[in-house]
Design a protein around this motif. Sequence first.
Motif, PDB file in Angstrom:
ATOM      1  N   VAL A  63      -7.177  -1.761  -0.607  1.00 21.90           N
ATOM      2  CA  VAL A  63      -6.243  -1.993   0.970  1.00 21.90           C
ATOM      3  C   VAL A  63      -6.420  -1.300   1.655  1.00 21.90           C
ATOM      4  CG1 VAL A  63      -6.102  -4.610   0.706  1.00 21.90           C
ATOM      5  CG2 VAL A  63      -4.130  -3.467   0.565  1.00 21.90           C
ATOM      6  N   CYS A  64      -6.423  -1.028   2.829  1.00 18.38           N
ATOM      7  CA  CYS A  64      -6.111   0.494   4.028  1.00 18.38           C
ATOM      8  C   CYS A  64      -5.878  -0.449   5.306  1.00 18.38           C
ATOM      9  CB  CYS A  64      -6.400   1.771   3.708  1.00 18.38           C
ATOM     10  SG  CYS A  64      -6.031   2.537   4.129  1.00 18.38           S
ATOM     11  N   PRO A  65      -3.410   0.165   5.424  1.00 26.57           N
ATOM     12  CA  PRO A  65      -3.622  -0.326   6.804  1.00 26.57           C
ATOM     13  C   PRO A  65      -4.194   0.276   7.862  1.00 26.57           C
ATOM     14  CG  PRO A  65      -1.413   0.059   5.175  1.00 26.57           C
ATOM     15  CD  PRO A  65      -2.749   0.498   4.986  1.00 26.57           C
ATOM     16  N   LEU A  66      -4.645   0.483   8.966  1.00 22.45           N
ATOM     17  CA  LEU A  66      -5.020   0.736   9.819  1.00 22.45           C
ATOM     18  C   LEU A  66      -3.987   0.451  11.181  1.00 22.45           C
ATOM     19  CD1 LEU A  66      -8.569  -1.485  10.288  1.00 22.45           C
ATOM     20  CD2 LEU A  66      -8.005   1.005   8.856  1.00 22.45           C
ATOM     21  N   PHE A  67      -3.207   0.553  10.537  1.00 26.14           N
ATOM     22  CA  PHE A  67      -2.095   0.306  11.267  1.00 26.14           C
ATOM     23  C   PHE A  67      -1.242   1.141  11.288  1.00 26.14           C
ATOM     24  CE2 PHE A  67      -1.015  -2.393   8.958  1.00 26.14           C
ATOM     25  CZ  PHE A  67       0.776  -2.673   8.622  1.00 26.14           C
ATOM     26  N   TYR A  68       0.470   1.866  12.071  1.00 27.21           N
ATOM     27  CA  TYR A  68       1.665   2.449  11.424  1.00 27.21           C
ATOM     28  C   TYR A  68       2.699   2.166  11.883  1.00 27.21           C
ATOM     29  CZ  TYR A  68      -1.717   6.805  11.147  1.00 27.21           C
ATOM     30  OH  TYR A  68      -3.026   7.949  11.086  1.00 27.21           O
ATOM     31  N   PHE A  69       4.039   2.362  10.052  1.00 34.30           N
ATOM     32  CA  PHE A  69       4.703   1.724  10.106  1.00 34.30           C
ATOM     33  C   PHE A  69       5.738   2.190  11.666  1.00 34.30           C
ATOM     34  CE2 PHE A  69       3.674  -0.722   6.354  1.00 34.30           C
ATOM     35  CZ  PHE A  69       4.008  -1.680   6.739  1.00 34.30           C
ATOM     36  N   ILE A  70       6.332   1.305  12.151  1.00 35.05           N
ATOM     37  CA  ILE A  70       7.472   2.467  13.118  1.00 35.05           C
ATOM     38  C   ILE A  70       8.442   2.629  12.022  1.00 35.05           C
ATOM     39  CG2 ILE A  70       6.294   1.682  15.347  1.00 35.05           C
ATOM     40  CD1 ILE A  70       8.515   0.444  15.731  1.00 35.05           C
ATOM     41  N   LYS A 103      -2.133   7.807   3.390  1.00 34.03           N
ATOM     42  CA  LYS A 103      -2.308   6.482   4.704  1.00 34.03           C
ATOM     43  C   LYS A 103      -3.431   6.313   4.725  1.00 34.03           C
ATOM     44  CE  LYS A 103       1.795   7.734   7.077  1.00 34.03           C
ATOM     45  NZ  LYS A 103       2.587   8.390   8.152  1.00 34.03           N
ATOM     46  N   THR A 104      -3.957   7.380   4.937  1.00 33.84           N
ATOM     47  CA  THR A 104      -6.022   6.810   5.164  1.00 33.84           C
ATOM     48  C   THR A 104      -7.069   6.296   3.689  1.00 33.84           C
ATOM     49  OG1 THR A 104      -6.640   9.278   4.667  1.00 33.84           O
ATOM     50  CG2 THR A 104      -6.005   8.936   6.631  1.00 33.84           C
ATOM     51  N   GLN A 105      -6.019   6.494   2.373  1.00 36.92           N
ATOM     52  CA  GLN A 105      -6.310   5.991   1.393  1.00 36.92           C
ATOM     53  C   GLN A 105      -6.434   4.708   0.987  1.00 36.92           C
ATOM     54  OE1 GLN A 105      -8.171   8.895  -0.168  1.00 36.92           O
ATOM     55  NE2 GLN A 105      -7.901  10.387   1.598  1.00 36.92           N
ATOM     56  N   LEU A 106      -7.645   4.354   0.379  1.00 39.56           N
ATOM     57  CA  LEU A 106      -7.648   2.034  -0.545  1.00 39.56           C
ATOM     58  C   LEU A 106      -6.564   2.888  -1.249  1.00 39.56           C
ATOM     59  CD1 LEU A 106     -11.602   1.804  -0.243  1.00 39.56           C
ATOM     60  CD2 LEU A 106      -9.203   0.875   0.893  1.00 39.56           C
ATOM     61  N   HIS A 139       0.688  -1.018  -0.038  1.00 40.63           N
ATOM     62  CA  HIS A 139      -0.006   0.218   0.699  1.00 40.63           C
ATOM     63  C   HIS A 139       0.979   1.011  -0.275  1.00 40.63           C
ATOM     64  CE1 HIS A 139      -2.313   3.269   1.835  1.00 40.63           C
ATOM     65  NE2 HIS A 139      -2.939   3.051   1.659  1.00 40.63           N
ATOM     66  N   LYS A 140       1.757   1.133   0.871  1.00 44.01           N
ATOM     67  CA  LYS A 140       3.060   2.408   0.609  1.00 44.01           C
ATOM     68  C   LYS A 140       3.607   2.796  -0.614  1.00 44.01           C
ATOM     69  CE  LYS A 140       6.882   4.148   3.449  1.00 44.01           C
ATOM     70  NZ  LYS A 140       6.270   5.418   4.963  1.00 44.01           N
ATOM     71  N   ASP A 141       4.379   1.288  -0.550  1.00 42.31           N
ATOM     72  CA  ASP A 141       4.968   1.653  -2.397  1.00 42.31           C
ATOM     73  C   ASP A 141       4.070   1.930  -3.757  1.00 42.31           C
ATOM     74  OD1 ASP A 141       7.342   0.305  -3.670  1.00 42.31           O
ATOM     75  OD2 ASP A 141       5.829  -0.880  -4.850  1.00 42.31           O
ATOM     76  N   PHE A 142       2.883   0.945  -3.212  1.00 42.02           N
ATOM     77  CA  PHE A 142       2.233   1.878  -4.405  1.00 42.02           C
ATOM     78  C   PHE A 142       1.535   3.545  -4.264  1.00 42.02           C
ATOM     79  CE2 PHE A 142      -2.243   3.568  -5.633  1.00 42.02           C
ATOM     80  CZ  PHE A 142      -2.368   3.081  -6.872  1.00 42.02           C
TER      81      PHE A 142
END
Length: 204
Positions: free
Chosen positions: A191-198, A115-118, A85-88
């Motif tokens: 898809v959209c992550p419901l968490f944040y990477f650290i 970060k909040t977008q599908l 998702h981040k890479d896209f």
Amino acid sequence: MYKDLLFIEGTHQIKSRKTTKKYISALLEMQFLIYNARTGYYLIKAFDKIRSMQHFKTRLAFPIGYQNYNKLDAVTGAVLYGYLHKDFWRKVKQKKSVQIKGCTYYFPKVNFNYKTQLAPVSVYGLKQIFNIPIATASRLKSAAKSEHYLKVKTNYEKISSDKAFIMNKVDETDNLRYKNGKYYLQLIDTVCPLFYFIKRKSLE
């Protein structure tokens, strides 16, 4: 030591000491564990040392604690789909727009929080990039969704009965769906992550 192994086996529902020893041997071989002959205990190497040993290039990390350490399918699904998702959106930002199967995605310049977008992430993409079977990629996605690590939206495109007839004729029915008397083409799930990477510290 004996009591510690019993605790681990009870906590993780490991029924055989042979299985426990197999896991320990594998971790020793990977050098993730160190055996202290003087104390008789095994020591787990610090994660940053493992990063250095394995030459991990990315600093992104997913927090794992007592509440999720035994939910490997969900965690793995969250990490893989979250990363893609981040890479896209990174690629969309670089190219200003990306087209996938007839859909065009744009990266607005002002007040856009990706970060909040599908984003479209296909199970076939996971197969190609990570060499993961499609069934496994689908299972990991479902597990991550069930644990609320991932928002998943199933997308459909309405098609004519003539097009559906042609697809049946040429045996291209994998994504063909029939609902309430109408035909639909199942598109790539977004898809959209419901968490944040650290981010871990940089390795020297």
